[in-house]
Scaffold this motif. Structure first.
Motif, PDB file in Angstrom:
ATOM      1  N   ARG A   1       0.809  -1.224   0.000  1.00  0.00           N
ATOM      2  CA  ARG A   1       0.000   0.000   0.000  1.00  0.00           C
ATOM      3  C   ARG A   1       0.840   1.271   0.000  1.00  0.00           C
ATOM      4  NH1 ARG A   1      -3.279   0.029   5.118  1.00  0.00           N
ATOM      5  NH2 ARG A   1      -1.252  -0.560   5.876  1.00  0.00           N
ATOM      6  N   SER A   2       1.949   1.266   0.696  1.00  0.00           N
ATOM      7  CA  SER A   2       2.736   2.479   0.880  1.00  0.00           C
ATOM      8  C   SER A   2       3.707   2.709  -0.269  1.00  0.00           C
ATOM      9  CB  SER A   2       3.518   2.397   2.192  1.00  0.00           C
ATOM     10  OG  SER A   2       4.512   3.398   2.241  1.00  0.00           O
ATOM     11  N   MET A   3       3.536   3.834  -0.933  1.00  0.00           N
ATOM     12  CA  MET A   3       4.459   4.172  -2.014  1.00  0.00           C
ATOM     13  C   MET A   3       5.844   4.506  -1.478  1.00  0.00           C
ATOM     14  SD  MET A   3       2.148   6.072  -4.847  1.00  0.00           S
ATOM     15  CE  MET A   3       0.634   6.513  -4.012  1.00  0.00           C
ATOM     16  N   ASN A   4       5.928   4.967  -0.229  1.00  0.00           N
ATOM     17  CA  ASN A   4       7.247   5.176   0.379  1.00  0.00           C
ATOM     18  C   ASN A   4       7.975   3.848   0.535  1.00  0.00           C
ATOM     19  OD1 ASN A   4       7.063   7.992   0.658  1.00  0.00           O
ATOM     20  ND2 ASN A   4       5.908   7.784   2.545  1.00  0.00           N
ATOM     21  N   ASN A   5       7.259   2.799   0.921  1.00  0.00           N
ATOM     22  CA  ASN A   5       7.869   1.464   0.999  1.00  0.00           C
ATOM     23  C   ASN A   5       8.337   0.994  -0.371  1.00  0.00           C
ATOM     24  OD1 ASN A   5       7.643   1.039   3.769  1.00  0.00           O
ATOM     25  ND2 ASN A   5       5.633   0.100   3.610  1.00  0.00           N
ATOM     26  N   ILE A   6       7.522   1.214  -1.376  1.00  0.00           N
ATOM     27  CA  ILE A   6       7.881   0.795  -2.737  1.00  0.00           C
ATOM     28  C   ILE A   6       9.147   1.507  -3.183  1.00  0.00           C
ATOM     29  CG2 ILE A   6       7.132   0.766  -5.153  1.00  0.00           C
ATOM     30  CD1 ILE A   6       4.183   0.740  -3.952  1.00  0.00           C
ATOM     31  N   GLY A   7       9.205   2.814  -2.980  1.00  0.00           N
ATOM     32  CA  GLY A   7      10.393   3.578  -3.347  1.00  0.00           C
ATOM     33  C   GLY A   7      11.627   3.113  -2.600  1.00  0.00           C
ATOM     34  N   SER A   8      11.472   2.816  -1.316  1.00  0.00           N
ATOM     35  CA  SER A   8      12.602   2.326  -0.521  1.00  0.00           C
ATOM     36  C   SER A   8      13.106   0.984  -1.033  1.00  0.00           C
ATOM     37  CB  SER A   8      12.201   2.202   0.949  1.00  0.00           C
ATOM     38  OG  SER A   8      11.981   3.474   1.501  1.00  0.00           O
ATOM     39  N   VAL A   9      12.187   0.119  -1.465  1.00  0.00           N
ATOM     40  CA  VAL A   9      12.603  -1.178  -2.024  1.00  0.00           C
ATOM     41  C   VAL A   9      13.354  -0.969  -3.335  1.00  0.00           C
ATOM     42  CG1 VAL A   9      11.800  -3.382  -2.966  1.00  0.00           C
ATOM     43  CG2 VAL A   9      10.833  -2.511  -0.824  1.00  0.00           C
ATOM     44  N   PHE A  10      12.934  -0.018  -4.134  1.00  0.00           N
ATOM     45  CA  PHE A  10      13.692   0.291  -5.357  1.00  0.00           C
ATOM     46  C   PHE A  10      15.119   0.713  -5.009  1.00  0.00           C
ATOM     47  CE2 PHE A  10       9.787   0.371  -7.888  1.00  0.00           C
ATOM     48  CZ  PHE A  10      10.255  -0.101  -9.104  1.00  0.00           C
ATOM     49  N   ARG A  11      15.257   1.547  -4.007  1.00  0.00           N
ATOM     50  CA  ARG A  11      16.584   2.036  -3.627  1.00  0.00           C
ATOM     51  C   ARG A  11      17.456   0.883  -3.135  1.00  0.00           C
ATOM     52  NH1 ARG A  11      16.803   7.007   0.379  1.00  0.00           N
ATOM     53  NH2 ARG A  11      19.002   6.982   0.896  1.00  0.00           N
TER      54      ARG A  11
ATOM     55  N   VAL B   1       9.292 -13.096  -2.211  1.00  0.00           N
ATOM     56  CA  VAL B   1       7.965 -12.472  -2.238  1.00  0.00           C
ATOM     57  C   VAL B   1       7.697 -11.774  -0.910  1.00  0.00           C
ATOM     58  CG1 VAL B   1       5.489 -12.824  -2.597  1.00  0.00           C
ATOM     59  CG2 VAL B   1       7.141 -14.356  -3.727  1.00  0.00           C
ATOM     60  N   PHE B   2       7.304 -10.499  -1.006  1.00  0.00           N
ATOM     61  CA  PHE B   2       6.952  -9.692   0.162  1.00  0.00           C
ATOM     62  C   PHE B   2       5.498  -9.282   0.029  1.00  0.00           C
ATOM     63  CE2 PHE B   2      11.382  -9.270  -0.853  1.00  0.00           C
ATOM     64  CZ  PHE B   2      12.009  -9.486   0.367  1.00  0.00           C
ATOM     65  N   GLY B   3       4.753  -9.381   1.116  1.00  0.00           N
ATOM     66  CA  GLY B   3       3.314  -9.136   1.061  1.00  0.00           C
ATOM     67  C   GLY B   3       2.879  -7.840   1.706  1.00  0.00           C
TER      68      GLY B   3
ATOM     69  N   SER C   1       6.757  -8.066  13.641  1.00  0.00           N
ATOM     70  CA  SER C   1       7.069  -7.890  12.227  1.00  0.00           C
ATOM     71  C   SER C   1       7.968  -6.684  12.030  1.00  0.00           C
ATOM     72  CB  SER C   1       5.782  -7.695  11.420  1.00  0.00           C
ATOM     73  OG  SER C   1       5.146  -6.487  11.794  1.00  0.00           O
ATOM     74  N   LEU C   2       8.548  -6.608  10.841  1.00  0.00           N
ATOM     75  CA  LEU C   2       9.362  -5.477  10.411  1.00  0.00           C
ATOM     76  C   LEU C   2       8.652  -4.785   9.250  1.00  0.00           C
ATOM     77  CD1 LEU C   2      12.826  -7.278  10.326  1.00  0.00           C
ATOM     78  CD2 LEU C   2      12.089  -5.563  11.999  1.00  0.00           C
ATOM     79  N   ASN C   3       8.975  -3.535   9.030  1.00  0.00           N
ATOM     80  CA  ASN C   3       8.458  -2.823   7.868  1.00  0.00           C
ATOM     81  C   ASN C   3       8.903  -3.539   6.594  1.00  0.00           C
ATOM     82  OD1 ASN C   3       9.069  -0.706   5.647  1.00  0.00           O
ATOM     83  ND2 ASN C   3       7.557   0.291   6.971  1.00  0.00           N
ATOM     84  N   ILE C   4       8.063  -3.536   5.578  1.00  0.00           N
ATOM     85  CA  ILE C   4       8.355  -4.223   4.316  1.00  0.00           C
ATOM     86  C   ILE C   4       9.670  -3.765   3.693  1.00  0.00           C
ATOM     87  CG2 ILE C   4       6.760  -2.640   3.130  1.00  0.00           C
ATOM     88  CD1 ILE C   4       7.739  -6.065   1.856  1.00  0.00           C
ATOM     89  N   SER C   5       9.945  -2.471   3.735  1.00  0.00           N
ATOM     90  CA  SER C   5      11.188  -2.000   3.114  1.00  0.00           C
ATOM     91  C   SER C   5      12.405  -2.450   3.923  1.00  0.00           C
ATOM     92  CB  SER C   5      11.174  -0.483   2.937  1.00  0.00           C
ATOM     93  OG  SER C   5      11.140   0.179   4.169  1.00  0.00           O
ATOM     94  N   VAL C   6      12.271  -2.512   5.229  1.00  0.00           N
ATOM     95  CA  VAL C   6      13.361  -3.017   6.070  1.00  0.00           C
ATOM     96  C   VAL C   6      13.559  -4.509   5.795  1.00  0.00           C
ATOM     97  CG1 VAL C   6      14.076  -3.469   8.452  1.00  0.00           C
ATOM     98  CG2 VAL C   6      13.025  -1.265   7.842  1.00  0.00           C
ATOM     99  N   THR C   7      12.477  -5.245   5.727  1.00  0.00           N
ATOM    100  CA  THR C   7      12.541  -6.679   5.455  1.00  0.00           C
ATOM    101  C   THR C   7      13.225  -6.959   4.120  1.00  0.00           C
ATOM    102  OG1 THR C   7      10.540  -7.037   6.754  1.00  0.00           O
ATOM    103  CG2 THR C   7      11.148  -8.780   5.215  1.00  0.00           C
ATOM    104  N   ALA C   8      12.851  -6.206   3.094  1.00  0.00           N
ATOM    105  CA  ALA C   8      13.474  -6.384   1.776  1.00  0.00           C
ATOM    106  C   ALA C   8      14.969  -6.086   1.833  1.00  0.00           C
ATOM    107  CB  ALA C   8      12.786  -5.497   0.743  1.00  0.00           C
ATOM    108  N   GLY C   9      15.342  -5.085   2.614  1.00  0.00           N
ATOM    109  CA  GLY C   9      16.759  -4.758   2.762  1.00  0.00           C
ATOM    110  C   GLY C   9      17.536  -5.848   3.470  1.00  0.00           C
ATOM    111  N   VAL C  10      16.960  -6.381   4.536  1.00  0.00           N
ATOM    112  CA  VAL C  10      17.621  -7.440   5.294  1.00  0.00           C
ATOM    113  C   VAL C  10      17.796  -8.683   4.419  1.00  0.00           C
ATOM    114  CG1 VAL C  10      17.345  -9.051   7.244  1.00  0.00           C
ATOM    115  CG2 VAL C  10      16.883  -6.607   7.559  1.00  0.00           C
ATOM    116  N   VAL C  11      16.732  -9.086   3.731  1.00  0.00           N
ATOM    117  CA  VAL C  11      16.787 -10.285   2.886  1.00  0.00           C
ATOM    118  C   VAL C  11      17.755 -10.085   1.720  1.00  0.00           C
ATOM    119  CG1 VAL C  11      15.436 -11.759   1.320  1.00  0.00           C
ATOM    120  CG2 VAL C  11      14.524 -11.148   3.577  1.00  0.00           C
TER     121      VAL C  11
END
Length: 178
Positions: free
Chosen positions: A33-43, A126-128, A156-166
């Motif tokens: 849902r969060s576009m900030n999370n999406i942008g952080s995952v791109f980074r 896959v991140f949900g 849980s962790l924030n999606i962007s943090v989780t993507a970074g850790v993984v």
């Protein structure tokens, strides 16, 4: 010690980045849902040279100023694609030889501590959704579920943090195996 300047960092240009070999993994964001999370995952995807980011379901797509705010240009360097049906995408990637890991807290999950990527194998993580997590149908279709151990009071962790850790865990383990 002296802080490094942007010139000292000797970063790739956008063109060089697009041409360079990437690490053998993709990230799938489903119903984020969060576009900030999406942008952080791109980074993060730029930093750790992901092959591609798949944006599924209601996940917003670039260009959008809310994504750009946290992506800081990575939405222009990282290859991405919108795919409506995440389960179909998972099946397609599996048919192409990817091992698919749903990053979720489930029975019999594999701890990130124990995860050891196979050499010369491609992975899809896959991140949900921020509230509901990875869709159960994806959990059932995935080759395995990966869980980040957590030791505090939160579950849980924030999606962007989780993507970074993984992403960092995967890349660091791949680099150690070279």
């Amino acid at each position: 010690m002296k802080k490094l300047s942007m010139d000292d960092l000797n970063r790739l240009s956008v063109e060089e980045f697009k041409e360079t070999d990437k690490f053998p993994y993709v990230l799938i964001l489903d119903d984020i849902r969060s576009m900030n999370n999406i942008g952080s995952v791109f980074r993060t995807s730029d930093a750790f040279k992901v092959e591609k980011v798949y944006l599924c379901g209601i996940t917003a797509t670039p260009p959008h100023r809310e994504i750009q705010k946290t992506a800081l240009g990575a939405d222009e360097t990282v290859t991405w694609e919108h795919v409506e049906d995440v389960v179909q995408l998972v099946k397609k990637l599996q048919a192409e030889g990817y091992i698919v890991a749903a990053v979720e807290q489930v029975e019999n999950s594999v701890s990130l501590l124990d995860f050891q990527p196979e050499v010369n194998q491609k992975y899809a993580f896959v991140f949900g959704n921020e509230v509901f997590g990875v869709n159960q149908s994806v959990v059932e279709q995935a080759d395995f579920c990966l869980e980040i151990p957590q030791y505090g009071t939160k579950h849980s962790l924030n999606i962007s943090v989780t993507a970074g850790v993984v992403s960092w865990d995967f890349v660091s383990k791949v680099l150690r195996s070279l």
